[in-house]
Design a protein around this motif. Structure first.
Motif, PDB file in Angstrom:
ATOM      1  N   UNK A  70       0.810  -1.227   0.000  1.00  0.00           N
ATOM      2  CA  UNK A  70       0.000   0.000   0.000  1.00  0.00           C
ATOM      3  C   UNK A  70       0.842   1.276   0.000  1.00  0.00           C
ATOM      4  N   UNK A  71       2.139   1.127   0.212  1.00  0.00           N
ATOM      5  CA  UNK A  71       3.020   2.298   0.144  1.00  0.00           C
ATOM      6  C   UNK A  71       3.518   2.574  -1.270  1.00  0.00           C
ATOM      7  N   UNK A  72       3.212   1.695  -2.215  1.00  0.00           N
ATOM      8  CA  UNK A  72       3.727   1.846  -3.584  1.00  0.00           C
ATOM      9  C   UNK A  72       2.909   2.866  -4.372  1.00  0.00           C
ATOM     10  N   UNK A  73       3.560   3.431  -5.374  1.00  0.00           N
ATOM     11  CA  UNK A  73       2.888   4.404  -6.229  1.00  0.00           C
ATOM     12  C   UNK A  73       1.771   3.737  -7.036  1.00  0.00           C
ATOM     13  N   UNK A  74       1.995   2.477  -7.400  1.00  0.00           N
ATOM     14  CA  UNK A  74       0.973   1.762  -8.182  1.00  0.00           C
ATOM     15  C   UNK A  74      -0.318   1.643  -7.371  1.00  0.00           C
ATOM     16  N   UNK A  75      -0.187   1.266  -6.113  1.00  0.00           N
ATOM     17  CA  UNK A  75      -1.385   1.146  -5.250  1.00  0.00           C
ATOM     18  C   UNK A  75      -2.095   2.498  -5.147  1.00  0.00           C
ATOM     19  N   UNK A  76      -1.323   3.514  -4.888  1.00  0.00           N
ATOM     20  CA  UNK A  76      -1.913   4.837  -4.697  1.00  0.00           C
ATOM     21  C   UNK A  76      -2.562   5.390  -5.952  1.00  0.00           C
ATOM     22  N   UNK A  77      -2.207   4.820  -7.100  1.00  0.00           N
ATOM     23  CA  UNK A  77      -2.799   5.298  -8.351  1.00  0.00           C
ATOM     24  C   UNK A  77      -4.114   4.606  -8.692  1.00  0.00           C
ATOM     25  N   UNK A  78      -4.489   3.607  -7.942  1.00  0.00           N
ATOM     26  CA  UNK A  78      -5.720   2.874  -8.228  1.00  0.00           C
ATOM     27  C   UNK A  78      -6.940   3.771  -7.987  1.00  0.00           C
ATOM     28  N   UNK A  79      -7.935   3.734  -8.865  1.00  0.00           N
ATOM     29  CA  UNK A  79      -9.119   4.614  -8.747  1.00  0.00           C
ATOM     30  C   UNK A  79      -9.786   4.549  -7.378  1.00  0.00           C
ATOM     31  N   UNK A  80      -9.965   3.333  -6.844  1.00  0.00           N
ATOM     32  CA  UNK A  80     -10.638   3.211  -5.548  1.00  0.00           C
ATOM     33  C   UNK A  80      -9.831   3.861  -4.434  1.00  0.00           C
ATOM     34  N   UNK A  81      -8.501   3.762  -4.540  1.00  0.00           N
ATOM     35  CA  UNK A  81      -7.637   4.347  -3.519  1.00  0.00           C
ATOM     36  C   UNK A  81      -7.715   5.870  -3.602  1.00  0.00           C
ATOM     37  N   UNK A  82      -7.638   6.387  -4.819  1.00  0.00           N
ATOM     38  CA  UNK A  82      -7.695   7.842  -5.002  1.00  0.00           C
ATOM     39  C   UNK A  82      -9.041   8.411  -4.571  1.00  0.00           C
TER      40      UNK A  82
END
Length: 349
Positions: free
Chosen positions: A303-315
């Motif tokens: 969850x600390x990765x940029x890929x995770x943070x770029x996910x629509x649900x996360x944003x």
């Protein structure tokens, strides 16, 4: 002299006349008595005839005759076949049951086991308020030995899966008490509950619990559909042995997808689970993400990765960390927690 004789005759006639009158009076009284008696007898006879006739013609009483209830037959032991084909003699009354990993269903039926499943010393966290005082048996290294189980003196044993019966466990446990084995009780929780209810004499309780649960599902589904019609949810499990996404056959996945009607991501559309790595995160097409973290810090690396943070649900801020115990639990109590968590996450934003 003649006069004297005349007087004598006169007196004699008078006496005769008086005697005759007295006699006639007596006869008259006697006849009157006889007539009265005959009349009374006739009247009595007629009355008896009328009474008999009335009794014969009077319709039978319409009052309901309440028969004394016969005592119900005492329940007796019976033989059933478990899902592995064993013939199991079920006691007339089960009082001390051991059903490891099925504590959820037992409590749903109002039954406390003699001992509970545990990993180490920790049983199902979400059930501990109802299992207070129930001793734990450690399953982290396999099933408890027959000697350990015998200490709790069970009169009936129910095994959650066929795996529990392997390596001679069934043979040894069945010598302690009649033992019923499921192929996989988690495969259909409601059916398993019905079977357990039948085994323990709790059929009515099982039926009522399922009806109440269905009402809860229907109410929650109606509310969720108002705000999440056509939306998808991902259930990501962060476990020490790896990260996976849950499908819709078991545990919380069954509730979220099959009962509440949320859509499944493509990765688990036809599979019951999918391995999750940083590389596949962009493929998770989900409007909501539920994270199930087993072990503190197990999800931090991803969850600390940029890929995770770029996910629509996360944003969009639609990631919800949920209690792993009920979300990985098997039973209507666990399923109820999943419904509550899902409903709160989606409708109270």
């Amino acid at each position: 002299m003649f006069q004297q004789r005349k007087k004598s005759v006169h007196r004699s006639g008078a006496r005769t006349f008086c005697s005759t009158r007295i006699l006639m009076s007596l006869v008259l009284i006697l006849m009157t008595g006889l007539l009265a008696a005959c009349g009374s007898g006739s009247e009595s006879g007629e009355n008896r005839k009328e009474q008999q006739t009335a009794e014969a013609t009077t319709p039978a009483s319409t009052e309901t005759v309440v028969e004394e209830e016969q005592p119900a037959e005492k329940a007796s032991e019976r033989t059933v076949q478990d899902e592995l084909g064993h013939d199991v003699v079920v006691p007339a009354k089960v009082e001390r049951v051991f059903a490891p990993y099925l504590e959820d269903s037992l409590l749903t039926l109002g039954v406390k086991p003699v001992a509970q499943w545990a990993a180490g010393t920790q049983g199902h966290v979400y059930l501990q308020d109802q299992l207070s005082g129930v001793p734990t048996l450690d399953f982290s290294s396999g099933l408890p030995s027959p000697e350990a189980l015998m200490a709790y003196n069970p009169d009936f044993i129910i095994l959650h899966t066929a795996n529990y019966a392997e390596n001679g466990v069934y043979e040894s446990y069945s010598k302690i008490a009649p033992t019923y084995v499921f192929n996989n009780a988690s495969g259909d929780v409601e059916k398993s509950l019905e079977i357990i209810g039948d085994l323990l004499g709790k059929t009515a309780e099982a039926k009522q619990a399922i009806e109440t649960y269905h009402a809860k599902v229907n109410a929650a589904k109606a509310e969720i559909s108002k705000v999440a019609e056509g939306k998808k949810a991902a259930i990501i499990r962060f476990a020490p042995r790896g990260i996976s996404m849950m499908g819709g056959n078991y545990f919380s996945g069954y509730v979220v997808y099959q009962q509440l009607g949320l859509g499944k991501p493509a990765l688990v559309e036809t599979e019951n689970s999918a391995i999750v790595s940083t590389e596949v995160l962009p493929e998770i097409d989900a409007d909501y993400i539920f994270t199930v973290e087993q072990g503190v810090g197990s999800m931090k690396e991803m969850t600390d990765t940029a890929v995770w943070k770029s996910m629509p649900a996360v944003k969009d801020g639609k990631v919800y960390n949920v209690d792993p115990a009920p979300w990985l639990g098997s039973g209507l109590i666990a399923y109820g927690h999943v419904i509550d968590d899902t409903l709160k996450a989606i409708t109270q934003q």
